[in-house]
Design a protein around this motif. Structure first.
Motif, PDB file in Angstrom:
ATOM      1  N   VAL A 172      27.837  16.868 -10.559  1.00 24.87           N
ATOM      2  CA  VAL A 172      26.768  17.525  -9.807  1.00 24.87           C
ATOM      3  C   VAL A 172      27.385  18.309  -8.660  1.00 24.87           C
ATOM      4  O   VAL A 172      28.096  17.743  -7.822  1.00 24.87           O
ATOM      5  N   LEU A 173      27.108  19.609  -8.644  1.00 22.10           N
ATOM      6  CA  LEU A 173      27.507  20.455  -7.523  1.00 22.10           C
ATOM      7  C   LEU A 173      26.253  20.827  -6.747  1.00 22.10           C
ATOM      8  O   LEU A 173      25.332  21.427  -7.302  1.00 22.10           O
ATOM      9  N   VAL A 174      26.223  20.470  -5.473  1.00 22.93           N
ATOM     10  CA  VAL A 174      25.099  20.817  -4.615  1.00 22.93           C
ATOM     11  C   VAL A 174      25.306  22.228  -4.084  1.00 22.93           C
ATOM     12  O   VAL A 174      26.399  22.586  -3.632  1.00 22.93           O
ATOM     13  N   ILE A 175      24.256  23.063  -4.172  1.00 19.03           N
ATOM     14  CA  ILE A 175      24.296  24.414  -3.615  1.00 19.03           C
ATOM     15  C   ILE A 175      23.135  24.521  -2.625  1.00 19.03           C
ATOM     16  O   ILE A 175      21.985  24.387  -2.996  1.00 19.03           O
ATOM     17  N   SER A 176      23.466  24.755  -1.352  1.00 18.79           N
ATOM     18  CA  SER A 176      22.428  24.702  -0.329  1.00 18.79           C
ATOM     19  C   SER A 176      22.802  25.569   0.860  1.00 18.79           C
ATOM     20  O   SER A 176      23.982  25.816   1.126  1.00 18.79           O
ATOM     21  N   ALA A 208      35.060  28.314 -10.108  1.00 18.65           N
ATOM     22  CA  ALA A 208      36.293  27.543  -9.929  1.00 18.65           C
ATOM     23  C   ALA A 208      35.984  26.092  -9.606  1.00 18.65           C
ATOM     24  O   ALA A 208      36.621  25.166 -10.136  1.00 18.65           O
ATOM     25  N   ARG A 209      34.994  25.857  -8.744  1.00 18.68           N
ATOM     26  CA  ARG A 209      34.643  24.482  -8.385  1.00 18.68           C
ATOM     27  C   ARG A 209      34.007  23.751  -9.569  1.00 18.68           C
ATOM     28  O   ARG A 209      34.180  22.533  -9.730  1.00 18.68           O
ATOM     29  N   MET A 210      33.282  24.480 -10.413  1.00 15.63           N
ATOM     30  CA  MET A 210      32.754  23.871 -11.628  1.00 15.63           C
ATOM     31  C   MET A 210      33.894  23.423 -12.533  1.00 15.63           C
ATOM     32  O   MET A 210      33.857  22.324 -13.106  1.00 15.63           O
ATOM     33  N   ARG A 211      34.910  24.257 -12.673  1.00 13.83           N
ATOM     34  CA  ARG A 211      36.048  23.883 -13.518  1.00 13.83           C
ATOM     35  C   ARG A 211      36.747  22.636 -12.986  1.00 13.83           C
ATOM     36  O   ARG A 211      37.173  21.765 -13.754  1.00 13.83           O
ATOM     37  N   VAL A 212      36.860  22.536 -11.645  1.00 18.69           N
ATOM     38  CA  VAL A 212      37.482  21.353 -11.043  1.00 18.69           C
ATOM     39  C   VAL A 212      36.648  20.104 -11.338  1.00 18.69           C
ATOM     40  O   VAL A 212      37.184  19.054 -11.730  1.00 18.69           O
ATOM     41  N   ALA A 213      35.317  20.204 -11.141  1.00 21.17           N
ATOM     42  CA  ALA A 213      34.442  19.057 -11.378  1.00 21.17           C
ATOM     43  C   ALA A 213      34.522  18.605 -12.833  1.00 21.17           C
ATOM     44  O   ALA A 213      34.555  17.399 -13.122  1.00 21.17           O
ATOM     45  N   LEU A 214      34.551  19.546 -13.750  1.00 19.96           N
ATOM     46  CA  LEU A 214      34.659  19.198 -15.163  1.00 19.96           C
ATOM     47  C   LEU A 214      36.023  18.589 -15.477  1.00 19.96           C
ATOM     48  O   LEU A 214      36.124  17.637 -16.261  1.00 19.96           O
ATOM     49  N   ARG A 215      37.059  19.143 -14.851  1.00 18.78           N
ATOM     50  CA  ARG A 215      38.403  18.616 -15.091  1.00 18.78           C
ATOM     51  C   ARG A 215      38.516  17.163 -14.651  1.00 18.78           C
ATOM     52  O   ARG A 215      39.204  16.362 -15.289  1.00 18.78           O
ATOM     53  N   HIS A 216      37.831  16.820 -13.573  1.00 18.84           N
ATOM     54  CA  HIS A 216      37.840  15.431 -13.116  1.00 18.84           C
ATOM     55  C   HIS A 216      37.184  14.490 -14.121  1.00 18.84           C
ATOM     56  O   HIS A 216      37.375  13.272 -14.056  1.00 18.84           O
ATOM     57  N   ARG A 217      36.373  15.042 -15.033  1.00 18.43           N
ATOM     58  CA  ARG A 217      35.750  14.234 -16.091  1.00 18.43           C
ATOM     59  C   ARG A 217      36.518  14.354 -17.398  1.00 18.43           C
ATOM     60  O   ARG A 217      36.055  13.944 -18.445  1.00 18.43           O
TER      61      ARG A 217
END
Length: 229
Positions: free
Chosen positions: A77-81, A112-121
């Motif tokens: 989950v990436l929060v955008i606010s 880029a941050r989405m790719r990092v979050a997915l990579r962590h999974r």
């Protein structure tokens, strides 16, 4: 097959901008403009690989959805606010958010941050190829433009989607099932006649000799490949 993203954002203009950018990058995107709509999609819309979550929704707080989600699953989950308070960022990260982006942000940073979050999974992705230029054929996915020998090539929306999917994997074979799922939807994976029809139309517009294609190549029994040489 494309990764599934749920974009939860009530700002119509931003939602449309992000949705287009994500689809160009090769993600399959569903959107929700409210907490209730997001909850319904999470319950009935199938599994998602990643969520983009706004906080200030018309019928509640995105933080509520984050806490609900974390009780049941570990989807990134990436929060955008637009909220910048450090206390809230820290609280949401402690509650299980993978990252927190403050609006406005660049699409490239988000991707880029989405790719990092997915990579962590354990899901490894690379930036998608969005521009292709070979032997007079130029395909610009971000500008939604195709030209051949300097002249615009007029494609139907479906033809463009099929070409775009091949561009994102230029030089590599894309299977029939993957093309059908990504262009038409997962319920069309057996409709190979769609591919034959639209590939024939693309070749008629982009090949010098459609009967002897040099760009849009067939891999017999497997799929198609856009020449990446």
């Amino acid at each position: 097959m494309s990764l599934q993203v749920l974009l939860i954002e009530d700002d119509r203009e931003l939602r449309a901008t992000l949705c287009q950018a994500l689809r160009i990058e090769g993600y399959a995107v569903q959107t929700a403009a409210s907490l209730a709509e997001a909850q319904a999609l999470l319950k009935h819309g199938g599994g998602f690989d990643l969520l983009l979550l706004d906080l200030g929704l018309p019928d509640g707080e995105g933080s509520e959805l984050l806490r609900e989600l974390r009780r049941e699953q570990n989807t990134p989950v990436l929060v955008i606010s637009a909220r910048e308070q450090d206390g809230q960022k820290i609280s949401l990260l402690d509650d299980g958010a993978d990252d927190y982006l403050v609006k406005p942000f660049s699409v490239r940073e988000l991707l880029a941050r989405m790719r990092v979050a997915l990579r962590h999974r354990g899901v490894h992705t690379r930036p998608a190829l969005t521009r292709y230029e070979q032997q007079g054929l130029v395909v610009d996915l971000e500008a939604h433009q195709v030209s051949l020998n300097g002249q615009p090539a007029h494609l139907t929306p479906t033809e463009f989607k099929l070409l775009a999917r091949l561009v994102r994997s230029a030089g590599k074979v894309v299977t029939h099932r993957t093309l059908l799922s990504d262009v038409w939807g997962p319920e069309y994976t057996e409709h190979t006649h769609y591919l034959r029809l639209y590939m024939g139309q693309l070749r008629a517009k982009l090949e010098q000799d459609p009967a002897d294609p040099q760009r849009l190549l067939t891999e017999p029994g497997v799929g198609y490949r856009l020449d990446g040489a």
